[in-house]
Design a protein around this motif. Sequence first.
Motif, PDB file in Angstrom:
ATOM      1  N   ARG A  20       0.817  -1.215   0.000  1.00  0.00           N
ATOM      2  CA  ARG A  20       0.000   0.000   0.000  1.00  0.00           C
ATOM      3  C   ARG A  20       0.850   1.265   0.000  1.00  0.00           C
ATOM      4  O   ARG A  20       0.538   2.236  -0.701  1.00  0.00           O
ATOM      5  N   THR A  21       1.951   1.282   0.732  1.00  0.00           N
ATOM      6  CA  THR A  21       2.779   2.483   0.827  1.00  0.00           C
ATOM      7  C   THR A  21       3.330   2.927  -0.524  1.00  0.00           C
ATOM      8  O   THR A  21       3.088   4.066  -0.943  1.00  0.00           O
ATOM      9  N   PRO A  22       4.052   2.069  -1.265  1.00  0.00           N
ATOM     10  CA  PRO A  22       4.538   2.536  -2.572  1.00  0.00           C
ATOM     11  C   PRO A  22       3.405   2.810  -3.559  1.00  0.00           C
ATOM     12  O   PRO A  22       3.516   3.718  -4.390  1.00  0.00           O
ATOM     13  N   LEU A  23       2.307   2.068  -3.473  1.00  0.00           N
ATOM     14  CA  LEU A  23       1.175   2.338  -4.362  1.00  0.00           C
ATOM     15  C   LEU A  23       0.597   3.728  -4.113  1.00  0.00           C
ATOM     16  O   LEU A  23       0.267   4.457  -5.048  1.00  0.00           O
ATOM     17  N   THR A  24       0.476   4.092  -2.855  1.00  0.00           N
ATOM     18  CA  THR A  24      -0.033   5.415  -2.505  1.00  0.00           C
ATOM     19  C   THR A  24       0.905   6.501  -3.024  1.00  0.00           C
ATOM     20  O   THR A  24       0.450   7.525  -3.556  1.00  0.00           O
ATOM     21  N   ILE A  25       2.205   6.292  -2.887  1.00  0.00           N
ATOM     22  CA  ILE A  25       3.189   7.266  -3.383  1.00  0.00           C
ATOM     23  C   ILE A  25       3.089   7.404  -4.888  1.00  0.00           C
ATOM     24  O   ILE A  25       3.051   8.522  -5.425  1.00  0.00           O
ATOM     25  N   GLN A  29       1.955  10.786  -6.874  1.00  0.00           N
ATOM     26  CA  GLN A  29       2.851  11.450  -7.828  1.00  0.00           C
ATOM     27  C   GLN A  29       2.213  11.557  -9.208  1.00  0.00           C
ATOM     28  O   GLN A  29       2.322  12.594  -9.866  1.00  0.00           O
ATOM     29  N   ILE A  30       1.554  10.499  -9.639  1.00  0.00           N
ATOM     30  CA  ILE A  30       0.888  10.544 -10.945  1.00  0.00           C
ATOM     31  C   ILE A  30      -0.210  11.610 -10.944  1.00  0.00           C
ATOM     32  O   ILE A  30      -0.315  12.408 -11.883  1.00  0.00           O
ATOM     33  N   ASP A  31      -1.023  11.642  -9.899  1.00  0.00           N
ATOM     34  CA  ASP A  31      -2.079  12.657  -9.811  1.00  0.00           C
ATOM     35  C   ASP A  31      -1.482  14.063  -9.807  1.00  0.00           C
ATOM     36  O   ASP A  31      -2.001  14.967 -10.469  1.00  0.00           O
ATOM     37  N   SER A  32      -0.402  14.247  -9.066  1.00  0.00           N
ATOM     38  CA  SER A  32       0.246  15.559  -9.009  1.00  0.00           C
ATOM     39  C   SER A  32       0.775  15.970 -10.382  1.00  0.00           C
ATOM     40  O   SER A  32       0.708  17.145 -10.751  1.00  0.00           O
ATOM     41  N   MET A  33       1.302  15.028 -11.139  1.00  0.00           N
ATOM     42  CA  MET A  33       1.777  15.332 -12.494  1.00  0.00           C
ATOM     43  C   MET A  33       0.610  15.666 -13.414  1.00  0.00           C
ATOM     44  O   MET A  33       0.689  16.613 -14.203  1.00  0.00           O
ATOM     45  N   ARG A  34      -0.461  14.899 -13.313  1.00  0.00           N
ATOM     46  CA  ARG A  34      -1.631  15.126 -14.178  1.00  0.00           C
ATOM     47  C   ARG A  34      -2.236  16.512 -13.959  1.00  0.00           C
ATOM     48  O   ARG A  34      -2.706  17.143 -14.900  1.00  0.00           O
ATOM     49  N   TYR A  35      -2.241  16.977 -12.719  1.00  0.00           N
ATOM     50  CA  TYR A  35      -2.856  18.260 -12.409  1.00  0.00           C
ATOM     51  C   TYR A  35      -1.847  19.411 -12.380  1.00  0.00           C
ATOM     52  O   TYR A  35      -2.189  20.522 -11.965  1.00  0.00           O
ATOM     53  N   GLY A  36      -0.609  19.122 -12.783  1.00  0.00           N
ATOM     54  CA  GLY A  36       0.389  20.176 -12.902  1.00  0.00           C
ATOM     55  C   GLY A  36       0.982  20.654 -11.596  1.00  0.00           C
ATOM     56  O   GLY A  36       1.632  21.698 -11.553  1.00  0.00           O
ATOM     57  N   VAL A  37       0.767  19.922 -10.516  1.00  0.00           N
ATOM     58  CA  VAL A  37       1.315  20.315  -9.219  1.00  0.00           C
ATOM     59  C   VAL A  37       2.829  20.115  -9.202  1.00  0.00           C
ATOM     60  O   VAL A  37       3.553  20.945  -8.652  1.00  0.00           O
ATOM     61  N   ILE A  38       3.296  19.024  -9.782  1.00  0.00           N
ATOM     62  CA  ILE A  38       4.728  18.798  -9.926  1.00  0.00           C
ATOM     63  C   ILE A  38       5.023  18.553 -11.401  1.00  0.00           C
ATOM     64  O   ILE A  38       4.179  18.046 -12.134  1.00  0.00           O
ATOM     65  N   LEU A  45      10.024  11.222 -12.765  1.00  0.00           N
ATOM     66  CA  LEU A  45       9.865   9.893 -13.357  1.00  0.00           C
ATOM     67  C   LEU A  45      10.796   8.883 -12.695  1.00  0.00           C
ATOM     68  O   LEU A  45      10.437   7.715 -12.527  1.00  0.00           O
ATOM     69  N   SER A  46      11.978   9.321 -12.300  1.00  0.00           N
ATOM     70  CA  SER A  46      12.918   8.445 -11.612  1.00  0.00           C
ATOM     71  C   SER A  46      12.338   7.991 -10.274  1.00  0.00           C
ATOM     72  O   SER A  46      12.461   6.821  -9.897  1.00  0.00           O
ATOM     73  N   LYS A  47      11.699   8.906  -9.554  1.00  0.00           N
ATOM     74  CA  LYS A  47      11.071   8.543  -8.278  1.00  0.00           C
ATOM     75  C   LYS A  47       9.940   7.541  -8.485  1.00  0.00           C
ATOM     76  O   LYS A  47       9.794   6.590  -7.721  1.00  0.00           O
ATOM     77  N   LEU A  48       9.160   7.761  -9.536  1.00  0.00           N
ATOM     78  CA  LEU A  48       8.094   6.806  -9.853  1.00  0.00           C
ATOM     79  C   LEU A  48       8.681   5.442 -10.182  1.00  0.00           C
ATOM     80  O   LEU A  48       8.169   4.406  -9.758  1.00  0.00           O
ATOM     81  N   ASN A  49       9.751   5.450 -10.947  1.00  0.00           N
ATOM     82  CA  ASN A  49      10.403   4.199 -11.317  1.00  0.00           C
ATOM     83  C   ASN A  49      10.908   3.454 -10.083  1.00  0.00           C
ATOM     84  O   ASN A  49      10.765   2.235  -9.987  1.00  0.00           O
ATOM     85  N   GLN A  50      11.486   4.174  -9.132  1.00  0.00           N
ATOM     86  CA  GLN A  50      11.969   3.536  -7.899  1.00  0.00           C
ATOM     87  C   GLN A  50      10.823   2.867  -7.154  1.00  0.00           C
ATOM     88  O   GLN A  50      10.971   1.750  -6.639  1.00  0.00           O
ATOM     89  N   GLN A  51       9.698   3.538  -7.090  1.00  0.00           N
ATOM     90  CA  GLN A  51       8.544   2.971  -6.377  1.00  0.00           C
ATOM     91  C   GLN A  51       7.996   1.745  -7.099  1.00  0.00           C
ATOM     92  O   GLN A  51       7.602   0.764  -6.456  1.00  0.00           O
ATOM     93  N   THR A  52       7.956   1.791  -8.436  1.00  0.00           N
ATOM     94  CA  THR A  52       7.455   0.619  -9.167  1.00  0.00           C
ATOM     95  C   THR A  52       8.433  -0.547  -9.054  1.00  0.00           C
ATOM     96  O   THR A  52       8.009  -1.704  -9.000  1.00  0.00           O
ATOM     97  N   GLU A  53       9.733  -0.260  -8.990  1.00  0.00           N
ATOM     98  CA  GLU A  53      10.713  -1.332  -8.768  1.00  0.00           C
ATOM     99  C   GLU A  53      10.506  -1.958  -7.391  1.00  0.00           C
ATOM    100  O   GLU A  53      10.595  -3.174  -7.234  1.00  0.00           O
ATOM    101  N   LEU A  54      10.225  -1.126  -6.389  1.00  0.00           N
ATOM    102  CA  LEU A  54       9.950  -1.638  -5.057  1.00  0.00           C
ATOM    103  C   LEU A  54       8.702  -2.521  -5.072  1.00  0.00           C
ATOM    104  O   LEU A  54       8.695  -3.614  -4.500  1.00  0.00           O
TER     105      LEU A  54
END
Length: 138
Positions: A20-25, A29-38, A45-54
């Motif tokens: 649940r923890t990496p899924l929530t992250i 992050q995806i939602d924040s990118m979609r809405y232009g927050v980040i 993308l590197s941070k997202l990749n790290q979480q998906t690897e985890l």
Amino acid sequence: LERLERERKTMIADIAHELRTPLTIVQGQIDSMRYGVIPTDDEALSKLNQQTELLSRLVKDLRTLSLADAQQLRLERQSTDIVTLLRQVVESFQEEARECGVTLSVELPSPDALFLNLDPERMMQVFINLLSNALRHT
């Protein structure tokens, strides 16, 4: 039997929490990118990749546990340089260690290579679990 059932339920709850923890992250992050927050840049993308690897590692570990529980886990022994294997695992944890304020290094009294007859994938899992737990509880 009751103790084993309690342990199994605890393990399932722990696995759910670990997933649940990496899924929530990732979702945040995806939602924040979609809405232009980040910004959608290499760092994000590197941070997202790290979480998906985890997540992938956790799912793979779960499959390994289920195979072991069903007594279908097989060892694929081969001549393996354990020093190189250990260095690879330590290198993969460098960023996580820095975030914890820990310096990881490999200092061995033996030569640069030490070949042993073992299952490199399972041995890597052992090293990963040890380092992951050590950093989590440091």
